[in-house]
Design an enzyme around this catalytic site. Sequence first.
Site, short mmCIF file in Angstrom:
data_model
loop_
_atom_site.label_atom_id
_atom_site.label_comp_id
_atom_site.label_asym_id
_atom_site.label_seq_id
_atom_site.Cartn_x
_atom_site.Cartn_y
_atom_site.Cartn_z
CB CYS A 81 -88.93 50.34 28.02
SG CYS A 81 -87.32 50.50 27.26
CD GLU A 109 -75.00 46.45 27.07
OE1 GLU A 109 -75.66 46.67 26.03
OE2 GLU A 109 -75.07 45.37 27.69
CB CYS A 161 -78.50 53.91 19.47
SG CYS A 161 -79.26 54.05 21.08
CD GLU A 195 -85.42 59.07 27.01
OE1 GLU A 195 -85.08 60.09 26.41
OE2 GLU A 195 -85.56 57.96 26.44
CB CYS A 248 -75.41 51.36 18.60
SG CYS A 248 -74.99 49.95 19.63
CB CYS A 254 -75.31 54.31 26.16
SG CYS A 254 -74.90 52.61 25.73
CG ASN A 292 -88.95 55.12 16.83
OD1 ASN A 292 -89.56 55.94 16.15
ND2 ASN A 292 -89.36 54.73 18.02
CB CYS A 332 -82.97 53.92 22.47
SG CYS A 332 -82.06 53.20 23.76
CB SER A 352 -78.87 44.78 20.31
OG SER A 352 -79.83 45.14 21.26
N1 SAH Z 1 -77.85 48.58 25.29
C1 SAH Z 1 -78.84 47.56 25.25
C2 SAH Z 1 -80.23 48.01 25.66
C3 SAH Z 1 -80.72 49.37 25.27
S1 SAH Z 1 -81.19 49.64 23.59
C4 SAH Z 1 -78.87 46.92 23.87
O1 SAH Z 1 -78.10 47.34 23.01
O2 SAH Z 1 -79.59 45.96 23.67
C5 SAH Z 1 -82.62 48.69 23.36
C6 SAH Z 1 -82.86 48.29 21.91
O3 SAH Z 1 -83.30 49.42 21.15
C7 SAH Z 1 -81.61 47.79 21.24
O4 SAH Z 1 -81.90 46.65 20.47
C8 SAH Z 1 -81.23 48.96 20.35
O5 SAH Z 1 -80.41 48.55 19.32
C9 SAH Z 1 -82.60 49.46 19.93
N2 SAH Z 1 -82.66 50.81 19.36
C10 SAH Z 1 -81.85 51.86 19.57
N3 SAH Z 1 -82.23 52.92 18.85
C11 SAH Z 1 -83.32 52.55 18.16
C12 SAH Z 1 -84.20 53.20 17.24
N4 SAH Z 1 -84.00 54.47 16.89
N5 SAH Z 1 -85.23 52.49 16.73
C13 SAH Z 1 -85.44 51.20 17.10
N6 SAH Z 1 -84.68 50.55 17.96
C14 SAH Z 1 -83.62 51.20 18.49
#
Ligand code: SAH
Length: 341
Positions: A102, A157, A116, A89, A113, A109, A287, A330, A211
């Site tokens: 973005c 990541e 996520c 995406e 987390c 991934c 989100n 994400c 993050s």
């Molecule tokens: N892996 C990288 C980049 C991708 S995620 C990282 O961890 O930074 C990009 C950002 O979106 C990260 O800060 C992640 O923690 C956040 N993210 C993931 N799911 C989310 C959600 N449901 N709502 C808001 N932010 C979210």
Amino acid sequence: MNNIYNYTIEELESYFINNGDKKFKAHQIYEWLYRKRIDNFDKMRNIKKEIIDKIKNEFCIDKIKIVAVRKGKDTQKFLFELLDGNYIEAVLMKHDYGNSLCVSSQVGCNMGCKFCESGRLKKVRNLETYEMVEQILIIEEKLNLRISHVVLMGIGEPFDNYKNVLNFIKIINYPKGIAIGARHITVSTCGIIKKIKEFAQEDLQVNLAISLHAPNDEIRNRIMPINKVNNISELMRTIKEYIKTTNRRVTFEYIMLDNINDTEKCATELAKMLTGINCYVNLIPYNETENIGFKRSNSDKITKFYDILKKNKINVTIRREFGSLIDAACGQLRAKKERVI
Ligand code: SAH
């Protein structure tokens, strides 16, 4: 065959030099690809046919394709199908300062987390450089607009796909190509210490976002497995080093998760940890997704958290909300496509 969009200008120059040709050819090709936006070798008319034939034997110019679009108010989300049938995406956000894209860096991934969506689908593979470059080219062409900012915050990541991400940055930053200024490019990582150290040595002016999402190991271990091997104190030490080496301010992303990391105590602890560090904090309203139990902190709590950081002289903003109505968090759209819901 190797896709031409994988190549930095230096790599393409080397290719021509190694083949007994002039490195200027690389510049001609770059101009066709990135200035004139021609994706057909036969149309590169200032290059001799015999060279074009040779190039065609060596490189392809295949494109990934958009298979679904979701429109929000200032946001559009694109689902891409890759040549091998995988999906990724990209999300376009219209800001007053320009269009920001973005971009995804991996299919799935492995960071796991807990909040996520992307992590629910394990990593299938890294994206190749061309698959990241094309997310920009294709959206610019389809919407007839220019993307001024790029954030590596889509699926994946970036530091788990270091070499390809670095090449991607070099390609989109190249002044005679797509020419996105380094300061308009942001790499976001969950905190892979070894790679942050490496990144500090690259002499790039790009932005680094971490993050963080928690002010201590106890909470961070619960929501981000990476913390068990790259804990907060080591992460903070690395970031201080990074700032010293690069002279760049670092961004900390902090998702506001109801009753997990949003208490006043957390805010105070965070402020204490970040005092004296050249950084700013981006508070992100979570989100929510149907599949994961976490809830978004209410706006009172977010404001209170913000106020505590402010009072402690930490630079902080609350991220304007994007995309919650179009599953732009994400990995959400891809997850639907892959029917894991
Ligand atoms: N892996 C990288 C980049 C991708 S995620 C990282 O961890 O930074 C990009 C950002 O979106 C990260 O800060 C992640 O923690 C956040 N993210 C993931 N799911 C989310 C959600 N449901 N709502 C808001 N932010 C979210």
